[in-house]
Design a protein around this motif. Structure first.
Motif, PDB file in Angstrom:
ATOM      1  N   THR A 177       0.843  -1.190   0.000  1.00  0.00           N
ATOM      2  CA  THR A 177       0.000   0.000   0.000  1.00  0.00           C
ATOM      3  C   THR A 177       0.880   1.242   0.000  1.00  0.00           C
ATOM      4  O   THR A 177       2.109   1.159   0.001  1.00  0.00           O
ATOM      5  N   GLU A 182      -3.899   4.462   1.558  1.00  0.00           N
ATOM      6  CA  GLU A 182      -4.245   4.118   2.937  1.00  0.00           C
ATOM      7  C   GLU A 182      -5.188   5.164   3.539  1.00  0.00           C
ATOM      8  O   GLU A 182      -6.195   4.827   4.174  1.00  0.00           O
ATOM      9  N   PHE A 185      -8.624   4.888   1.858  1.00  0.00           N
ATOM     10  CA  PHE A 185      -9.337   3.681   2.273  1.00  0.00           C
ATOM     11  C   PHE A 185      -9.899   3.831   3.687  1.00  0.00           C
ATOM     12  O   PHE A 185     -11.013   3.370   3.980  1.00  0.00           O
ATOM     13  N   ASP A 186      -9.154   4.480   4.558  1.00  0.00           N
ATOM     14  CA  ASP A 186      -9.632   4.693   5.931  1.00  0.00           C
ATOM     15  C   ASP A 186     -10.911   5.523   5.960  1.00  0.00           C
ATOM     16  O   ASP A 186     -11.751   5.358   6.853  1.00  0.00           O
ATOM     17  N   LYS A 189     -13.892   2.841   4.218  1.00  0.00           N
ATOM     18  CA  LYS A 189     -13.998   1.408   4.481  1.00  0.00           C
ATOM     19  C   LYS A 189     -15.266   1.029   5.245  1.00  0.00           C
ATOM     20  O   LYS A 189     -15.768   1.773   6.090  1.00  0.00           O
ATOM     21  N   LYS A 190     -15.775  -0.144   4.900  1.00  0.00           N
ATOM     22  CA  LYS A 190     -16.906  -0.780   5.573  1.00  0.00           C
ATOM     23  C   LYS A 190     -16.435  -2.174   6.007  1.00  0.00           C
ATOM     24  O   LYS A 190     -15.250  -2.493   5.928  1.00  0.00           O
ATOM     25  N   SER A 191     -17.372  -3.016   6.432  1.00  0.00           N
ATOM     26  CA  SER A 191     -16.966  -4.357   6.871  1.00  0.00           C
ATOM     27  C   SER A 191     -16.456  -5.197   5.705  1.00  0.00           C
ATOM     28  O   SER A 191     -15.598  -6.064   5.867  1.00  0.00           O
ATOM     29  N   LYS A 192     -17.001  -4.946   4.489  1.00  0.00           N
ATOM     30  CA  LYS A 192     -16.528  -5.611   3.274  1.00  0.00           C
ATOM     31  C   LYS A 192     -16.405  -4.574   2.164  1.00  0.00           C
ATOM     32  O   LYS A 192     -17.139  -3.579   2.129  1.00  0.00           O
ATOM     33  N   PHE A 193     -15.497  -4.839   1.228  1.00  0.00           N
ATOM     34  CA  PHE A 193     -15.220  -3.883   0.159  1.00  0.00           C
ATOM     35  C   PHE A 193     -15.115  -4.633  -1.168  1.00  0.00           C
ATOM     36  O   PHE A 193     -14.255  -5.499  -1.338  1.00  0.00           O
ATOM     37  N   LYS A 284      -6.622  -4.203  -1.382  1.00  0.00           N
ATOM     38  CA  LYS A 284      -7.369  -4.077  -0.132  1.00  0.00           C
ATOM     39  C   LYS A 284      -8.798  -4.610  -0.234  1.00  0.00           C
ATOM     40  O   LYS A 284      -9.483  -4.766   0.774  1.00  0.00           O
ATOM     41  N   SER A 285      -9.255  -4.867  -1.447  1.00  0.00           N
ATOM     42  CA  SER A 285     -10.645  -5.283  -1.640  1.00  0.00           C
ATOM     43  C   SER A 285     -10.857  -6.733  -1.204  1.00  0.00           C
ATOM     44  O   SER A 285      -9.918  -7.525  -1.117  1.00  0.00           O
ATOM     45  N   ASP A 286     -12.130  -7.061  -0.964  1.00  0.00           N
ATOM     46  CA  ASP A 286     -12.503  -8.433  -0.622  1.00  0.00           C
ATOM     47  C   ASP A 286     -12.940  -9.222  -1.846  1.00  0.00           C
ATOM     48  O   ASP A 286     -13.003 -10.453  -1.804  1.00  0.00           O
TER      49      ASP A 286
END
Length: 387
Positions: A177, A182, A185-186, A189-193, A284-286
């Protein structure tokens, strides 16, 4: 015609100047992006610019100069996206020992001793034959595996003798990153991305280019304004963020740019404004949603779920088409053709259900010789720019 003749004359004149073994020139469609950007940043990180002069042809030289003013031996020269170039650009093209490019070839075709390295900007499954320059204009073509190189050379109609299996420099950022990414993203961000990266449907410059056999009112038909509201509510209930980042070549008149509480739409300009690296954000994604963009081939490296939005699949297949005979076999993930399919994909990400991991790993091993974040260093070592 006159400009073309003048350009050829100037190139021939500048080719009489000695080749500078300590000069590197980069290209990425008049911007600092893609594989060229990643390799350039690694050069700065390792201090290679203390021994080599770095030249970047860009649309806005002053803006870039201000951004990189702390680094020595880094210069920016004018080159517009429309193709017009400064004399300095033509001079450096002919005299740089190392030419690294992703979209348009650099260097003088017949210049002996010059390394003309096509970093490319992805591994194709789309049929892009006839859209490139002759393969002999490259002294080197960077690829990620033997099969990926086969596909690239098929689009070129040759070049297999100059392929180097070193990996794409931009893929290094999937594994690391940076401060700008960073911080961004902060904020979001949620629980999933989930990140959605569609290929372009209508080109923002080549208006006559038609990759599909029919035009629609929207270039992502599933994302109608009414459905976006419903989708946002669905995502909100699960605390999932969906970020849609449009292709840099996409004509934005045919897509939705509206953002919601749990859906963010972004363009390249907005990414740059926020100092966000796309590949760091992908890392960083899910999960990823795309269609037939080559970005998913890169994403295989992080071994996370992929959904394939295929509402326009038949239209593309009947238009430009694919370089492989059985493209669906190269798509290891949920096939999304309706809102219901999209909801199912989201549910699986929320619940941690991953039915396609084995298929992804199989394709990853076919498309990538290396599964790491060290491609930039491999490229620099291969060309003996570092030890």
């Amino acid at each position: 015609m006159v400009k073309k003749v003048i350009r050829i004359i100037l190139l021939n004149i500048f080719s009489l100047f000695p080749l500078d073994s300590r000069k590197i020139i980069f290209e990425s469609n008049s911007e600092i992006k893609d594989n060229s950007k990643a390799l350039f940043l690694k050069i700065l990180d390792l201090g290679v610019n203390s021994k080599y002069k770095i030249i970047w042809p860009v649309e806005n030289p002053k803006e870039c100069k201000d951004a990189f003013k702390e680094y020595k031996n880094v210069s920016f020269v004018k080159k517009s996206k429309s193709g017009s170039s400064s004399l300095l650009f033509l001079y450096h093209c002919c005299t740089a020992k190392y030419c690294f490019y992703t979209h348009n070839p650099l260097g003088q075709r017949t210049r002996e001793g010059q390394r003309k390295v096509f970093l490319t900007h992805g591994t194709p499954i789309k049929d892009t034959r006839g859209m490139f320059w002759p393969p002999y204009e490259n002294t080197d073509i960077i690829s990620t595996s033997e099969f990926a190189a086969y596909l690239r050379c098929k689009t070129f109609g040759g070049g297999d003798d100059v392929v180097r299996l070193l990996g794409f420099p931009r893929n290094d950022f999937l594994f690391k990153t940076d401060k700008g990414t960073e911080e961004y993203f902060d904020k979001i961000k949620k629980s999933k991305f989930i990140i959605w990266l569609p290929t372009f449907k209508r080109h923002n410059i080549s208006v006559k280019r038609r990759d599909f056999d029919e035009d629609k009112n929207s270039d992502i038909s599933i994302l109608s304004p009414g459905f976006m509201e419903k989708l946002n509510n669905y995502l909100k209930a699960k605390d999932i963020l969906l970020l849609i980042k449009y292709h840099p070549s996409q004509n934005l008149d045919y897509v939705s740019l509206k953002s919601y509480s749990n859906i963010i739409t972004l363009t390249n300009d907005q990414l740059e404004k926020n100092n966000v690296d796309l590949y760091s954000l992908m890392g960083k994604s899910d999960a990823l949603i795309t269609d037939f963009s080559s970005v998913y081939i890169d994403y295989l490296l992080v071994n996370k779920p992929i959904g394939f939005e295929l509402g326009d699949y038949k239209s593309y297949k009947n238009g430009r088409g694919f370089i492989v005979d059985n493209p669906l076999d190269f798509m290891p993930g949920e096939k999304i053709k309706s809102p219901g399919d999209l909801y199912t994909f989201i549910d699986n990400i929320f619940s941690g259900v991953d039915k396609y991991e084995e298929e992804r790993i199989k394709l990853r091993n076919k498309m990538h010789k290396y599964v790491d974040g060290d491609s930039s260093e491999r490229v620099l070592r291969y060309f003996e720019l570092i030890n």
